[in-house]
Design an enzyme around this catalytic site. Structure first.
Site, mmCIF file in Angstrom:
data_model
loop_
_atom_site.group_PDB
_atom_site.id
_atom_site.type_symbol
_atom_site.label_atom_id
_atom_site.label_comp_id
_atom_site.label_asym_id
_atom_site.label_seq_id
_atom_site.Cartn_x
_atom_site.Cartn_y
_atom_site.Cartn_z
ATOM 1 N N ASP A 129 0.834 -1.188 0.000
ATOM 2 C CA ASP A 129 0.000 0.000 0.000
ATOM 3 C C ASP A 129 0.881 1.254 0.000
ATOM 4 O O ASP A 129 1.835 1.365 0.775
ATOM 5 C CB ASP A 129 -0.889 -0.023 1.258
ATOM 6 C CG ASP A 129 -1.820 1.153 1.345
ATOM 7 O OD1 ASP A 129 -2.684 1.295 0.458
ATOM 8 O OD2 ASP A 129 -1.688 1.952 2.301
ATOM 9 N N GLU B 180 1.841 -0.395 -5.096
ATOM 10 C CA GLU B 180 0.955 0.726 -5.409
ATOM 11 C C GLU B 180 1.904 1.923 -5.529
ATOM 12 O O GLU B 180 2.299 2.509 -4.532
ATOM 13 C CB GLU B 180 -0.079 0.941 -4.307
ATOM 14 C CG GLU B 180 -1.063 2.042 -4.659
ATOM 15 C CD GLU B 180 -2.091 2.281 -3.551
ATOM 16 O OE1 GLU B 180 -3.246 2.616 -3.876
ATOM 17 O OE2 GLU B 180 -1.743 2.159 -2.363
#
Length: 507
Positions: free
Chosen positions: A339, A376
């Protein structure tokens, strides 16, 4: 592992089960004293035993350690760390707060857990989470191993463990809904879909009360323990049961030919900003674990969640690597989706590094060789690295693919040229630096912003129910409602929406 030195050893960090007891080791550079507290019950107001570590005998370099004979797996414990409370220079010690072990392999949450008590002055022992001693060597994996399926053959199903089976329409017994065990029962459904991997939204232990008043943190992007599976996702009520239930799930998925990828959040923790609670890292060694600003008084916030983990600090960097190794070696996961991975490329002052140590450590670690690594490749402060993320092993969530495909199917100007590039592997992004089409993780919707149904049903987001004035969630969804905002009985609109959904899935 045997242990005879009652003063303990510096390594391994965390709580390590030995033949005749447990070795404890924790890092704190600035602490003046450390107490290890042992508990018989998760909601106990006082410790069964408190062991004060001698700053000379029980400290080697900045590692505080001790060996406790006679205890074993399942023991509940926590720390109190003594030191100055000088926020202006980044030190936020509070000896009244019970703290989780940063390397704790298990976590137990009392029924009366209180985030507020960890935020306010005073003793919070009875309402604090406790770490759990885990012995990972006792499980029978039955020759299970990560599958190492080629990336070019990987179809990923992003999944929320609780949401996947929580609804009664899952057909699962109520005692297993929303759990790792419940997921096992739905494996035939996943096989029928043809997916080859499940990407589990965060399953690290998180603080469910890290949310607006009266709300619950559903998504799990509020980690507080990077080694512990989230206890509330287990159907078993004892603190050791969650570990085995998670591993039962991994083993069952592997038997069905499905890989397990974890969505990992190493960019921030649930401790929030300078007004947040003291749960672990803040009270152990604040300046080591977090990026700080204004002389240390404020937390840098590249995550948009109040703080930013100091990932390229040596100690924090080692913790991240140790966590990843643990999930691969002891929990048999096949890969990780990072993330806001671009945060991990920032130095202690927040500046992007051309060769970020933590990212290269992950890339080159032999234990992680063959493990899927998905980035990401952006963060909440504007750093966007899609097409330019470091290394050879890293693959990227292709946000350009998402945006350009969405634009094409809503008829945005200039979208034809862009989608032509995206459907042949985005060579504009990846035909350089020995990159390949396989670097791209193609997707149209995910847990951020609209679902696929939302994408064809709304022009604007409607998150008013979260009590955050519709601020949360992505505002630039590039969506088209097909003529009506929201649900409708109009058969022509619904037919068009259904066709659009098929267009997105096919692409």
């Amino acid at each position: 592992m045997s242990q005879t030195n009652v003063l303990g050893q510096t390594a391994p960090l965390g709580a390590t089960v030995c033949e005749d007891g447990v070795n404890f080791s924790i890092y704190s550079r600035s602490a003046k004293g450390v107490d290890l507290l042992l508990f018989d019950h998760v909601d106990a107001a006082t410790a069964t035993r408190t062991i004060s570590l001698d700053p000379i005998a029980n400290r080697t370099y900045h590692y505080w350690h001790t060996f406790v004979p006679g205890i074993k797996a399942g023991q509940l414990y926590g720390y109190r760390v003594h030191g100055p409370s000088l926020p202006e220079i980044g030190q936020r010690f509070d000896h009244e707060k019970l703290l989780l072990d940063p390397y704790g392999r298990g976590c137990s949450v009392p029924p009366g857990y209180s985030r507020d008590a960890a935020q306010q002055p005073g003793d919070n022992t009875s309402s604090a989470m406790k770490s759990v001693v885990i012995d990972p060597t006792t499980y029978d994996w039955e020759d299970d191993a990560p599958l190492q399926r080629p990336a070019s053959q990987t179809i990923i199903y992003e999944m929320h463990v609780r949401g996947f089976t929580r609804n009664p329409n899952s057909g699962i017994d109520e005692s297993k809904r929303g759990t790792y065990a419940g997921l096992i029962e739905k494996i035939p459904y996943l096989v029928d879909l043809g997916v080859t991997a499940v990407e589990l939204l965060p399953i690290f232990q998180f603080d469910a009360f890290d949310a607006p008043p009266g709300k619950t943190n559903y998504w799990g992007y509020a980690p507080i323990s990077f080694f512990s599976p989230h206890a509330a996702y287990s159907s078993r009520q004892n603190p050791l049961g969650v570990i085995d239930e998670f591993r039962d799930m991994v083993k069952a998925l592997h038997r069905a030919g499905i890989e397990v990828i974890l969505d990992v959040v190493f960019n921030h923790t649930a401790e929030g900003n300078e007004y947040g609670p003291t749960l672990s890292f803040r009270g152990i060694d604040n300046a080591t674990y977090y990026m700080l600003e204004n002389g240390g008084e404020r937390y840098a916030n590249y995550s948009g969640c109040g703080n930013t983990l100091n990932a390229n600090n040596t100690v924090a960097r080692r913790m991240i690597l140790d966590s990843l190794r643990y999930w691969v070696q002891e929990m048999h996961v096949d890969g990780f989706r990072f993330d806001l991975a671009s945060i991990l490329s920032r130095d202690t002052n927040g500046y992007p590094l051309p060769n970020p140590p933590v990212l290269w450590d992950i890339e080159s670690d032999p234990t992680l060789a063959g493990t899927k690594l998905f980035a990401e490749a952006w963060d909440a402060a504007g750093l966007y690295q899609v097409g330019n993320f470091v290394g050879d092993a890293w693959r990227e969530w292709n946000g350009r693919f998402r945006d350009d495909v969405r634009d094409f199917f809503r008829g945005a100007p200039g979208s034809v040229t862009k989608i032509a590039d995206r459907v042949v592997g985005s060579p504009q992004l990846y035909a350089h630096k020995r990159r390949e089409a396989e670097q791209s993780i193609n997707f149209v919707t995910c847990h951020d912003g609209f679902t696929l149904n939302d994408l064809v049903s709304y022009n604007d987001k409607h998150n008013e129910d979260n009590n955050e004035s519709n601020r949360d969630g992505e505002s630039h969804n590039r969506s088209w409602h097909c003529g009506v905002e929201g649900p409708t009985d109009n058969p022509i609109v619904n037919q068009l929406r259904n066709r659009q959904v098929k267009n997105f899935l096919a692409t």
